[in-house]
Design a protein around this motif. Sequence first.
Motif, PDB file in Angstrom:
ATOM      1  N   GLN A  57      42.927  32.827  29.294  1.00 41.38           N
ATOM      2  CA  GLN A  57      44.103  31.960  29.149  1.00 41.38           C
ATOM      3  C   GLN A  57      43.879  30.801  28.198  1.00 41.38           C
ATOM      4  OE1 GLN A  57      44.640  31.632  33.606  1.00 41.38           O
ATOM      5  NE2 GLN A  57      46.765  31.602  32.912  1.00 41.38           N
ATOM      6  N   CYS A  96      52.413  32.194  36.968  1.00 43.76           N
ATOM      7  CA  CYS A  96      51.211  32.120  36.134  1.00 43.76           C
ATOM      8  C   CYS A  96      51.494  31.185  34.964  1.00 43.76           C
ATOM      9  CB  CYS A  96      50.848  33.512  35.625  1.00 43.76           C
ATOM     10  SG  CYS A  96      49.431  33.530  34.523  1.00 43.76           S
ATOM     11  N   LEU A  97      50.521  30.339  34.637  1.00 47.26           N
ATOM     12  CA  LEU A  97      50.700  29.399  33.517  1.00 47.26           C
ATOM     13  C   LEU A  97      50.900  30.135  32.195  1.00 47.26           C
ATOM     14  CD1 LEU A  97      47.921  26.803  34.458  1.00 47.26           C
ATOM     15  CD2 LEU A  97      50.394  26.516  34.732  1.00 47.26           C
ATOM     16  N   HIS A 138      44.152  36.824  41.599  1.00 45.13           N
ATOM     17  CA  HIS A 138      44.883  36.485  40.368  1.00 45.13           C
ATOM     18  C   HIS A 138      43.917  36.184  39.220  1.00 45.13           C
ATOM     19  CE1 HIS A 138      48.544  34.593  38.364  1.00 45.13           C
ATOM     20  NE2 HIS A 138      47.566  34.125  37.626  1.00 45.13           N
ATOM     21  N   HIS A 142      42.934  38.322  35.740  1.00 45.49           N
ATOM     22  CA  HIS A 142      43.015  37.812  34.365  1.00 45.49           C
ATOM     23  C   HIS A 142      41.804  38.267  33.542  1.00 45.49           C
ATOM     24  CE1 HIS A 142      46.471  35.251  33.727  1.00 45.49           C
ATOM     25  NE2 HIS A 142      46.267  34.545  34.814  1.00 45.49           N
TER      26      HIS A 142
HETATM   27 NI    NI Z   1      47.579  33.249  35.786  1.00 47.65          NI
END
Ligand code: NI
Length: 167
Positions: A57, A96-97, A138, A142
């Motif tokens: 991310q 989710c960001l 989660h 990722h």
């Molecule tokens: Ni996320």
Amino acid sequence: MFGGDVLAVLTIRKLPDPILRQKAKRIRHIDKGLLKLAGDMIETMHDANGVGLAGNQVGILQQIAVIQLTDEDEPLILINPEITRREGERHVEEGCLSIPGYRGLVRRSLKVKLRALDKKGKLLRIEGEELLAQAFEHETDHLNGKLYIDHLVSRDKLWKIPPDSVG
Ligand code: NI
């Protein structure tokens, strides 16, 4: 904890950035650069009001994630995290960001066991339930190129939320 380095807020990658669909590499050496990255990831998670963040991310394909569920908790730094056991199933809302403006209803485990290294390279074995189990699944997802939208209870269980709300 991070040797007085100035922490940075990193740019959070968002869909359709392909890095979110790539698998992160296992970390072989825990060095100063990695600890700085962990600190920056914690800073970035706080800045975005998130409860977790994974390497992909922030554009880093290494198996590192940070999790902090409440202000009272110490942030967890997880290196090479793996889920070793899953128990039960529940349906729970998630965001989710990296997918701003949406939330969905997903299938998650009731309880999971996670194995990871901490920032000193020590083996951690943590059992998590409910929100912690959800965060473990989660964030490890990722690092394997998976997103919560892969676990929707059904295709229509994804909805838009106001742009400023936290995912
Ligand atoms: Ni996320």
